[in-house]
Design a protein around this motif. Structure first.
Motif, PDB file in Angstrom:
ATOM      1  N   TYR A  11       0.904  -1.070   0.022  1.00 24.18           N
ATOM      2  CA  TYR A  11      -0.079  -0.051   0.079  1.00 24.18           C
ATOM      3  C   TYR A  11       1.015   1.446  -0.031  1.00 24.18           C
ATOM      4  CZ  TYR A  11      -4.210  -2.804   1.342  1.00 24.18           C
ATOM      5  OH  TYR A  11      -5.356  -3.473   1.047  1.00 24.18           O
ATOM      6  N   ALA A  12       0.326   2.429  -0.845  1.00 26.90           N
ATOM      7  CA  ALA A  12       1.043   3.565  -0.907  1.00 26.90           C
ATOM      8  C   ALA A  12       0.076   4.557  -0.384  1.00 26.90           C
ATOM      9  CB  ALA A  12       1.756   3.790  -2.028  1.00 26.90           C
ATOM     10  N   ARG A  13       0.177   5.573   0.616  1.00 21.49           N
ATOM     11  CA  ARG A  13      -0.942   6.251   1.187  1.00 21.49           C
ATOM     12  C   ARG A  13      -0.689   7.682   0.723  1.00 21.49           C
ATOM     13  NH1 ARG A  13      -3.976   2.732   3.427  1.00 21.49           N
ATOM     14  NH2 ARG A  13      -2.914   0.975   4.500  1.00 21.49           N
ATOM     15  N   LEU A  14      -1.664   8.460   0.361  1.00 20.63           N
ATOM     16  CA  LEU A  14      -1.713   9.936   0.124  1.00 20.63           C
ATOM     17  C   LEU A  14      -2.521  10.447   1.284  1.00 20.63           C
ATOM     18  CD1 LEU A  14      -2.165  10.395  -3.588  1.00 20.63           C
ATOM     19  CD2 LEU A  14       0.040   9.903  -2.417  1.00 20.63           C
ATOM     20  N   THR A  15      -2.047  11.410   2.414  1.00 15.60           N
ATOM     21  CA  THR A  15      -2.856  11.528   3.388  1.00 15.60           C
ATOM     22  C   THR A  15      -2.713  13.272   3.353  1.00 15.60           C
ATOM     23  OG1 THR A  15      -1.122  11.293   4.986  1.00 15.60           O
ATOM     24  CG2 THR A  15      -2.303   9.557   4.734  1.00 15.60           C
ATOM     25  N   GLY A  16      -3.847  13.815   4.199  1.00 19.05           N
ATOM     26  CA  GLY A  16      -3.530  15.036   4.270  1.00 19.05           C
ATOM     27  C   GLY A  16      -5.107  15.845   4.232  1.00 19.05           C
ATOM     28  N   HIS A  17      -6.148  15.516   3.318  1.00 16.86           N
ATOM     29  CA  HIS A  17      -7.312  16.196   3.165  1.00 16.86           C
ATOM     30  C   HIS A  17      -7.904  16.112   4.379  1.00 16.86           C
ATOM     31  CE1 HIS A  17      -7.356  18.113  -0.574  1.00 16.86           C
ATOM     32  NE2 HIS A  17      -6.940  17.139  -1.546  1.00 16.86           N
ATOM     33  N   GLY A  18      -8.904  17.091   4.575  1.00 15.89           N
ATOM     34  CA  GLY A  18      -9.599  17.212   5.787  1.00 15.89           C
ATOM     35  C   GLY A  18     -11.265  16.917   5.517  1.00 15.89           C
ATOM     36  N   GLY A  19     -11.317  16.333   4.338  1.00 13.54           N
ATOM     37  CA  GLY A  19     -13.081  16.121   3.951  1.00 13.54           C
ATOM     38  C   GLY A  19     -13.052  15.207   2.521  1.00 13.54           C
ATOM     39  N   PRO A  20     -14.124  14.824   2.240  1.00 15.01           N
ATOM     40  CA  PRO A  20     -14.122  13.919   1.078  1.00 15.01           C
ATOM     41  C   PRO A  20     -13.591  14.410  -0.202  1.00 15.01           C
ATOM     42  CG  PRO A  20     -16.279  14.055   2.195  1.00 15.01           C
ATOM     43  CD  PRO A  20     -15.407  15.228   2.659  1.00 15.01           C
ATOM     44  N   ILE A  21     -13.035  13.658  -0.800  1.00 16.12           N
ATOM     45  CA  ILE A  21     -12.413  14.011  -2.275  1.00 16.12           C
ATOM     46  C   ILE A  21     -13.248  13.786  -3.235  1.00 16.12           C
ATOM     47  CG2 ILE A  21     -10.698  13.649  -3.817  1.00 16.12           C
ATOM     48  CD1 ILE A  21      -8.642  12.619  -1.239  1.00 16.12           C
ATOM     49  N   LYS A  22     -13.893  14.704  -3.912  1.00 19.34           N
ATOM     50  CA  LYS A  22     -14.929  14.687  -4.998  1.00 19.34           C
ATOM     51  C   LYS A  22     -14.410  14.870  -6.357  1.00 19.34           C
ATOM     52  CE  LYS A  22     -18.416  15.211  -3.926  1.00 19.34           C
ATOM     53  NZ  LYS A  22     -19.228  16.328  -3.814  1.00 19.34           N
ATOM     54  N   GLY A  23     -13.101  15.036  -6.644  1.00 24.04           N
ATOM     55  CA  GLY A  23     -12.516  15.167  -7.874  1.00 24.04           C
ATOM     56  C   GLY A  23     -11.095  14.749  -7.860  1.00 24.04           C
ATOM     57  N   VAL A  24     -10.637  13.927  -8.994  1.00 19.92           N
ATOM     58  CA  VAL A  24      -9.250  13.486  -8.860  1.00 19.92           C
ATOM     59  C   VAL A  24      -8.758  13.643 -10.710  1.00 19.92           C
ATOM     60  CG1 VAL A  24      -9.124  11.923  -6.995  1.00 19.92           C
ATOM     61  CG2 VAL A  24      -9.741  11.022  -9.363  1.00 19.92           C
ATOM     62  N   ALA A  25      -7.389  14.056 -10.609  1.00 18.84           N
ATOM     63  CA  ALA A  25      -6.911  14.033 -12.012  1.00 18.84           C
ATOM     64  C   ALA A  25      -5.384  13.674 -12.022  1.00 18.84           C
ATOM     65  CB  ALA A  25      -7.054  15.521 -12.725  1.00 18.84           C
ATOM     66  N   VAL A  26      -5.219  12.959 -13.050  1.00 19.15           N
ATOM     67  CA  VAL A  26      -3.487  12.430 -13.000  1.00 19.15           C
ATOM     68  C   VAL A  26      -2.956  13.337 -14.106  1.00 19.15           C
ATOM     69  CG1 VAL A  26      -2.062  10.568 -13.629  1.00 19.15           C
ATOM     70  CG2 VAL A  26      -4.299  10.198 -12.398  1.00 19.15           C
ATOM     71  N   SER A  27      -1.800  13.813 -14.127  1.00 17.22           N
ATOM     72  CA  SER A  27      -0.910  14.319 -14.971  1.00 17.22           C
ATOM     73  C   SER A  27      -0.898  13.360 -16.353  1.00 17.22           C
ATOM     74  CB  SER A  27       0.380  14.995 -14.659  1.00 17.22           C
ATOM     75  OG  SER A  27       1.172  14.001 -14.136  1.00 17.22           O
ATOM     76  N   PRO A  28      -0.475  14.047 -17.532  1.00 20.40           N
ATOM     77  CA  PRO A  28      -0.304  13.300 -18.862  1.00 20.40           C
ATOM     78  C   PRO A  28       0.791  12.171 -18.495  1.00 20.40           C
ATOM     79  CG  PRO A  28      -0.839  15.338 -19.444  1.00 20.40           C
ATOM     80  CD  PRO A  28      -0.843  15.342 -17.775  1.00 20.40           C
ATOM     81  N   ASP A  29       1.786  12.654 -18.029  1.00 16.41           N
ATOM     82  CA  ASP A  29       2.867  11.732 -17.859  1.00 16.41           C
ATOM     83  C   ASP A  29       2.877  10.980 -16.622  1.00 16.41           C
ATOM     84  OD1 ASP A  29       3.392  13.284 -15.756  1.00 16.41           O
ATOM     85  OD2 ASP A  29       5.289  14.049 -16.249  1.00 16.41           O
TER      86      ASP A  29
END
Length: 435
Positions: free
Chosen positions: A26-44
């Protein structure tokens, strides 16, 4: 107090999901303080953007699973974000605005105004020169990145939830009025392609292959032939609503996320289902994006991110007990009321916190709008209210729109007297003070 009754209580989670079955840590991204409503990944595939209920957009290094910086500027929940050419990004939110960002500095370059309702989705034209925003004011707008006035697409009878731009500048929009409409580049309505009968939340356009896929409030997932309008596939799985729909860069895979926490991956060559599994133990899949053709980034309601293999044995995401993963039957009534009405926006610990609302630690005896470090609305910062049992009871009896009009607190009530009393007792026992 803040909350959002239409959401199930929770924080925010992201998942990087490899579509190969080999086990990985597992690799985790932590820090937001509320539900994540949108995500995007860079072209690379090296970076990600996350738009959250906590008003913030996160810029992440996916290779090292770490935060690069926060993009702060929205005055309400951030709903979607998008990478743009030239080291820029754009985000939209409940504050009705689009913000253009310089990702190198993290500073806003321009605020684009004009929508009269929350803005929930973004798309980029194939030539990278125009973005389209979808708003709950019933309109979509085409914004030239070089500057200039937007072109407004008006005619839907309800919220516009999603849009896509073709190479000739034509636009497809999906609305809660149950239709998908086709517009010319100048904003002229050309045709209504779909009259579904239920609200349509998401769409994906594959211009090269000549198909359009959509996901709806009633759980429908369908693909249409653009030339004839004929249905190519119906992937409806009787789970609703559909909240996320994303194609990989090659357009060979389509990922679907729903309100019951499931992710389905479809082969667009023959419209067969490759994977179908429950990714969230509780709550919805709000957003999906692909990293290349092999991994998925997903947003929902927990408080971290995880990298896990997506194979035939894909399992529910869970990582130890959290208040938002507990069975409501195991909670006291007061805790259930807190979880449903307050926990999305408020911590019980001293802080600091990235939640959309101030911490409730020490709330009893505190005058409204006075906690240091939190940016209160003008309506609340000048209030004479002191939070105690009587005022908390009035807040939820009358509703924030009547008791604290003009504040950031969303409209909600707790109608039952016993429910309000149980919530107050829970807060007495868990906020470090009992006046």
């Amino acid at each position: 107090m803040m909350g959002l009754p239409m959401l199930r209580a929770g924080l925010a989670w992201l998942l990087l999901i490899p579509t190969m079955a080999a086990a990985q840590d597992y690799a985790r991204l932590t820090g937001h303080g509320g539900p994540i409503k949108g995500v995007a990944v860079s072209p690379d595939g090296s970076r990600a953007l996350t738009a959250s209920f906590d008003y913030s957009v996160g810029l992440w290094d996916l290779r090292e699973a770490r935060l690069i910086r926060w993009l702060e500027g929205h005055e309400a929940a951030a709903n979607a974000a998008l990478f743009l050419p030239g080291g820029r990004a754009v985000s939209v939110g409940d504050d009705f605005d689009l913000i253009l960002w310089d990702l190198t500095t993290g500073q806003p370059l321009r605020r684009m105004e004009g929508h009269q309702g929350k803005v929930v989705a973004l798309a980029l034209s194939p030539d990278g020169e125009t973005i389209i925003s979808s708003g709950w004011d019933g309109r979509a707008a085409l914004w030239p990145l070089a500057g200039g006035a937007p072109i407004w697409l008006e005619g839907h009878k309800a919220n516009v939830n999603a849009a896509a731009i073709a190479s000739d500048g034509a636009v497809y929009t999906a609305s809660y009025d149950g239709t998908i409409r086709h517009w010319a580049a100048d904003g002229t309505l050309k045709a209504t392609l779909v009259s579904h009968g239920f609200g349509i939340n998401k769409l994906v356009l594959n211009e090269a292959a000549g198909w359009l896929a959509y996901g709806a409030v009633d759980g429908a997932v369908r693909a249409l032939d653009l030339a004839s309008g004929a249905q190519l596939a119906d992937l409806t799985a009787d789970r609703k609503p559909i909240l996320a729909l994303a194609a990989n860069p090659a357009m060979t895979r389509l990922a679907v996320g729903d309100g019951q926490g499931y992710i389905m991956v479809i082969d667009t060559g023959d419209w067969s289902i490759l994977h179908d599994f429950r990714a969230a133990k509780t709550g919805p899949i709000w957003a999906l994006a692909w990293e290349g053709d092999r991994r998925l980034l997903a947003g929902g309601i927990s408080d971290d991110a995880a990298l896990w293999p997506l194979g035939d044995d894909a399992q529910v995401f869970a990582d130890g007990p959290r208040i938002f993963h507990r069975d409501p039957a195991e909670m006291s009534n007061g805790e259930r009321q807190f979880t449903r009405k307050c926990a999305i926006c408020h911590d019980l610990t001293p802080g600091p916190s990235r939640r959309a609302g101030p911490t409730l630690h020490g709330v009893f005896g505190r005058r409204a709008g006075t906690l240091a470090g939190y940016a209160y609305s003008d309506a609340l910062s000048g209030s004479e209210i002191v939070w105690e049992a009587e005022t908390i009871d009035k807040l939820f009896d009358l509703g924030p729109d009547h008791y604290t009009p003009g504040s950031k607190m969303p409209m909600q009530r707790i109608a039952g007297l016993e429910d309000r009393r149980d919530l107050i007792e829970f807060l007495r026992n868990n906020t470090g003070g009992t006046p």
